[in-house]
Design a protein around this motif. Structure first.
Motif, PDB file in Angstrom:
ATOM      1  N   TYR A  52      35.895 -28.906 -43.632  1.00 47.25           N
ATOM      2  CA  TYR A  52      35.862 -29.794 -42.484  1.00 47.25           C
ATOM      3  C   TYR A  52      36.134 -31.226 -42.952  1.00 47.25           C
ATOM      4  N   GLY A  53      36.661 -32.037 -42.082  1.00 47.99           N
ATOM      5  CA  GLY A  53      36.790 -33.461 -42.380  1.00 47.99           C
ATOM      6  C   GLY A  53      37.967 -33.843 -43.239  1.00 47.99           C
ATOM      7  N   ASN A  54      38.867 -32.893 -43.565  1.00 51.69           N
ATOM      8  CA  ASN A  54      40.021 -33.215 -44.404  1.00 51.69           C
ATOM      9  C   ASN A  54      41.351 -32.849 -43.741  1.00 51.69           C
ATOM     10  N   PRO A  55      41.549 -33.224 -42.492  1.00 51.26           N
ATOM     11  CA  PRO A  55      42.868 -32.992 -41.899  1.00 51.26           C
ATOM     12  C   PRO A  55      43.880 -33.949 -42.526  1.00 51.26           C
ATOM     13  N   ASP A  56      45.142 -33.669 -42.336  1.00 55.23           N
ATOM     14  CA  ASP A  56      46.146 -34.610 -42.837  1.00 55.23           C
ATOM     15  C   ASP A  56      45.952 -35.984 -42.211  1.00 55.23           C
ATOM     16  N   SER A  57      45.603 -36.000 -40.930  1.00 54.77           N
ATOM     17  CA  SER A  57      45.323 -37.255 -40.234  1.00 54.77           C
ATOM     18  C   SER A  57      44.415 -36.966 -39.045  1.00 54.77           C
ATOM     19  N   TYR A  58      43.818 -38.002 -38.490  1.00 55.29           N
ATOM     20  CA  TYR A  58      42.977 -37.866 -37.314  1.00 55.29           C
ATOM     21  C   TYR A  58      42.996 -39.194 -36.570  1.00 55.29           C
ATOM     22  N   VAL A  59      42.561 -39.172 -35.319  1.00 53.27           N
ATOM     23  CA  VAL A  59      42.616 -40.356 -34.466  1.00 53.27           C
ATOM     24  C   VAL A  59      41.215 -40.692 -33.967  1.00 53.27           C
ATOM     25  N   VAL A  60      40.831 -41.962 -34.096  1.00 50.17           N
ATOM     26  CA  VAL A  60      39.567 -42.474 -33.553  1.00 50.17           C
ATOM     27  C   VAL A  60      39.863 -43.783 -32.841  1.00 50.17           C
ATOM     28  N   ASN A  61      39.407 -43.886 -31.613  1.00 49.95           N
ATOM     29  CA  ASN A  61      39.610 -45.105 -30.815  1.00 49.95           C
ATOM     30  C   ASN A  61      41.072 -45.516 -30.763  1.00 49.95           C
ATOM     31  N   GLY A  62      41.956 -44.527 -30.672  1.00 58.39           N
ATOM     32  CA  GLY A  62      43.373 -44.797 -30.535  1.00 58.39           C
ATOM     33  C   GLY A  62      44.098 -45.131 -31.825  1.00 58.39           C
ATOM     34  N   ARG A  63      43.406 -45.108 -32.949  1.00 55.87           N
ATOM     35  CA  ARG A  63      44.029 -45.428 -34.229  1.00 55.87           C
ATOM     36  C   ARG A  63      44.076 -44.178 -35.108  1.00 55.87           C
ATOM     37  N   ARG A  64      45.215 -43.955 -35.748  1.00 58.22           N
ATOM     38  CA  ARG A  64      45.386 -42.782 -36.606  1.00 58.22           C
ATOM     39  C   ARG A  64      45.067 -43.136 -38.056  1.00 58.22           C
ATOM     40  N   TYR A  65      44.277 -42.289 -38.704  1.00 59.54           N
ATOM     41  CA  TYR A  65      43.919 -42.442 -40.109  1.00 59.54           C
ATOM     42  C   TYR A  65      44.487 -41.272 -40.904  1.00 59.54           C
ATOM     43  N   HIS A  66      45.056 -41.542 -42.061  1.00 67.29           N
ATOM     44  CA  HIS A  66      45.653 -40.521 -42.906  1.00 67.29           C
ATOM     45  C   HIS A  66      44.745 -40.274 -44.112  1.00 67.29           C
ATOM     46  N   VAL A  67      44.292 -39.061 -44.266  1.00 66.63           N
ATOM     47  CA  VAL A  67      43.387 -38.706 -45.357  1.00 66.63           C
ATOM     48  C   VAL A  67      44.171 -38.628 -46.667  1.00 66.63           C
ATOM     49  N   ARG A  68      43.635 -39.234 -47.705  1.00 65.75           N
ATOM     50  CA  ARG A  68      44.291 -39.218 -49.006  1.00 65.75           C
ATOM     51  C   ARG A  68      44.303 -37.815 -49.595  1.00 65.75           C
ATOM     52  N   LYS A  69      45.391 -37.501 -50.265  1.00 64.87           N
ATOM     53  CA  LYS A  69      45.477 -36.217 -50.951  1.00 64.87           C
ATOM     54  C   LYS A  69      44.553 -36.169 -52.158  1.00 64.87           C
ATOM     55  N   SER A  70      44.326 -37.336 -52.769  1.00 69.36           N
ATOM     56  CA  SER A  70      43.489 -37.408 -53.967  1.00 69.36           C
ATOM     57  C   SER A  70      42.805 -38.765 -54.009  1.00 69.36           C
ATOM     58  N   ALA A  71      41.643 -38.795 -54.662  1.00 73.69           N
ATOM     59  CA  ALA A  71      40.932 -40.053 -54.860  1.00 73.69           C
ATOM     60  C   ALA A  71      41.216 -40.663 -56.223  1.00 73.69           C
ATOM     61  N   ALA A  72      42.071 -40.035 -56.996  1.00 77.61           N
ATOM     62  CA  ALA A  72      42.346 -40.488 -58.365  1.00 77.61           C
ATOM     63  C   ALA A  72      42.824 -41.938 -58.380  1.00 77.61           C
ATOM     64  N   GLY A  73      42.163 -42.754 -59.191  1.00 81.20           N
ATOM     65  CA  GLY A  73      42.549 -44.141 -59.364  1.00 81.20           C
ATOM     66  C   GLY A  73      42.152 -45.066 -58.238  1.00 81.20           C
ATOM     67  N   TYR A  74      41.400 -44.563 -57.257  1.00 79.82           N
ATOM     68  CA  TYR A  74      41.045 -45.396 -56.101  1.00 79.82           C
ATOM     69  C   TYR A  74      40.043 -46.477 -56.486  1.00 79.82           C
ATOM     70  N   VAL A  75      40.391 -47.744 -56.226  1.00 78.52           N
ATOM     71  CA  VAL A  75      39.494 -48.888 -56.394  1.00 78.52           C
ATOM     72  C   VAL A  75      39.793 -49.860 -55.265  1.00 78.52           C
ATOM     73  N   GLU A  76      38.760 -50.260 -54.544  1.00 80.95           N
ATOM     74  CA  GLU A  76      38.984 -51.154 -53.415  1.00 80.95           C
ATOM     75  C   GLU A  76      37.761 -52.038 -53.208  1.00 80.95           C
ATOM     76  N   ARG A  77      38.006 -53.246 -52.689  1.00 82.28           N
ATOM     77  CA  ARG A  77      36.914 -54.158 -52.379  1.00 82.28           C
ATOM     78  C   ARG A  77      36.925 -54.496 -50.892  1.00 82.28           C
ATOM     79  N   GLY A  78      35.747 -54.622 -50.335  1.00 81.96           N
ATOM     80  CA  GLY A  78      35.639 -54.938 -48.917  1.00 81.96           C
ATOM     81  C   GLY A  78      34.189 -54.986 -48.494  1.00 81.96           C
ATOM     82  N   ILE A  79      33.950 -54.862 -47.201  1.00 78.59           N
ATOM     83  CA  ILE A  79      32.603 -54.988 -46.644  1.00 78.59           C
ATOM     84  C   ILE A  79      31.984 -53.613 -46.429  1.00 78.59           C
ATOM     85  N   ALA A  80      30.768 -53.458 -46.918  1.00 82.05           N
ATOM     86  CA  ALA A  80      29.990 -52.240 -46.709  1.00 82.05           C
ATOM     87  C   ALA A  80      28.963 -52.477 -45.612  1.00 82.05           C
TER      88      ALA A  80
END
Length: 259
Positions: A52-80
């Motif tokens: 569950y939870g790993n479709p190629d993409s999904y839509v919430v509030n009219g916006r489409r999100y694309h699920v990553r194929k892999s988390a390898a090398g992922y580094v990001e900064r932002g607000i938690a």
């Protein structure tokens, strides 16, 4: 490292973080603080992708999100942000029940599950959590933490915090990803000019609010001239979008995420 919050003035809509069901997450009825010092970090281990939870993409509030194929090398900064009692016991996007006292988190695009190290860039505290849910669905939020994780990082009282999220390879959990952190997707890297301060007092990453983006610099200049001086310093920075130049108008640095 800078963080740009992709917002449109007025910038008074920072509170709250909606889940996939439209409910509000955040400081939601804890009532009193709980000692979570005895709760261990999530322990990375090799697991199959959730059914569950790993479709190629999904839509919430009219916006489409694309699920990553892999988390390898992922580094990001932002607000938690964080979510607690209101969601305790409910089913997460991975199918697991949400436990506010477990070391877990929600992310919009990382595969479920993914283990990540989250570091509070204000105080240096760091935790390892298992990403097993989707959210937060606010443009200026990167990750939603469980109550326990947020308490350990010191962001329960403020509701939000400026963090770095770094994926962990469960086969080699001690290996540090060497990728350079980048701003979150809602706060794109705007390019090389001009050069406002990259760090605030104390060496913390500086935060800027983006108030406009234009394909022509003249339009960015007109916006800068209209902005009141009480907002602080206003910068125009050149970046790229779809291989085309874009001129971003940003205000800052802002002292804290809360401000």
């Amino acid at each position: 490292m800078r963080l740009w919050l992709g917002l449109v003035l007025p910038v008074l809509m920072l509170g709250g973080c909606s889940s996939g069901t439209g409910s509000v997450r955040g400081e939601d009825g804890i009532g009193h603080r709980v000692d979570v010092s005895h709760i261990p970090d999530a322990r990375p281990r090799v697991e199959p992708r959730s059914k569950y939870g790993n479709p190629d993409s999904y839509v919430v509030n009219g916006r489409r999100y694309h699920v990553r194929k892999s988390a390898a090398g992922y580094v990001e900064r932002g607000i938690a942000s964080w979510y607690g009692r209101k969601f305790h016991g409910r089913r997460t996007s991975s199918g697991e029940p949400y436990n506010m006292y477990a070391m877990t988190a929600a992310h919009k695009t990382l595969p479920l599950p993914t283990y990540v190290r989250v570091t509070n860039l204000k105080n240096g505290r760091s935790v390892v959590v298992k990403v097993n849910d989707r959210g937060p669905f606010h443009d200026n939020r990167l990750i939603d933490l469980s109550y326990a994780a947020a308490e350990k990082l010191g962001i329960v009282g403020t509701g939000t915090g400026f963090v770095e999220v770094r994926a962990i390879d469960p086969r080699h959990p001690q290996r540090v990803t060497s990728s350079r952190p980048r701003p979150s997707a809602s706060a794109p890297d705007p390019g090389p000019e001009p050069a406002p301060a990259t760090t605030a007092n104390g060496g913390r990453p500086a935060i800027y609010i983006q108030v406009g983006a234009f394909s022509e610099r003249a339009n960015a200049e007109r916006l800068r001239q209209r902005l009141p001086h009480t907002l602080g310093s206003v910068y125009i920075r050149k970046g790229w979008s779809n291989q085309r130049p874009v001129w971003r108008v940003q205000v800052g640095p802002i002292a804290t995420v809360e401000q």
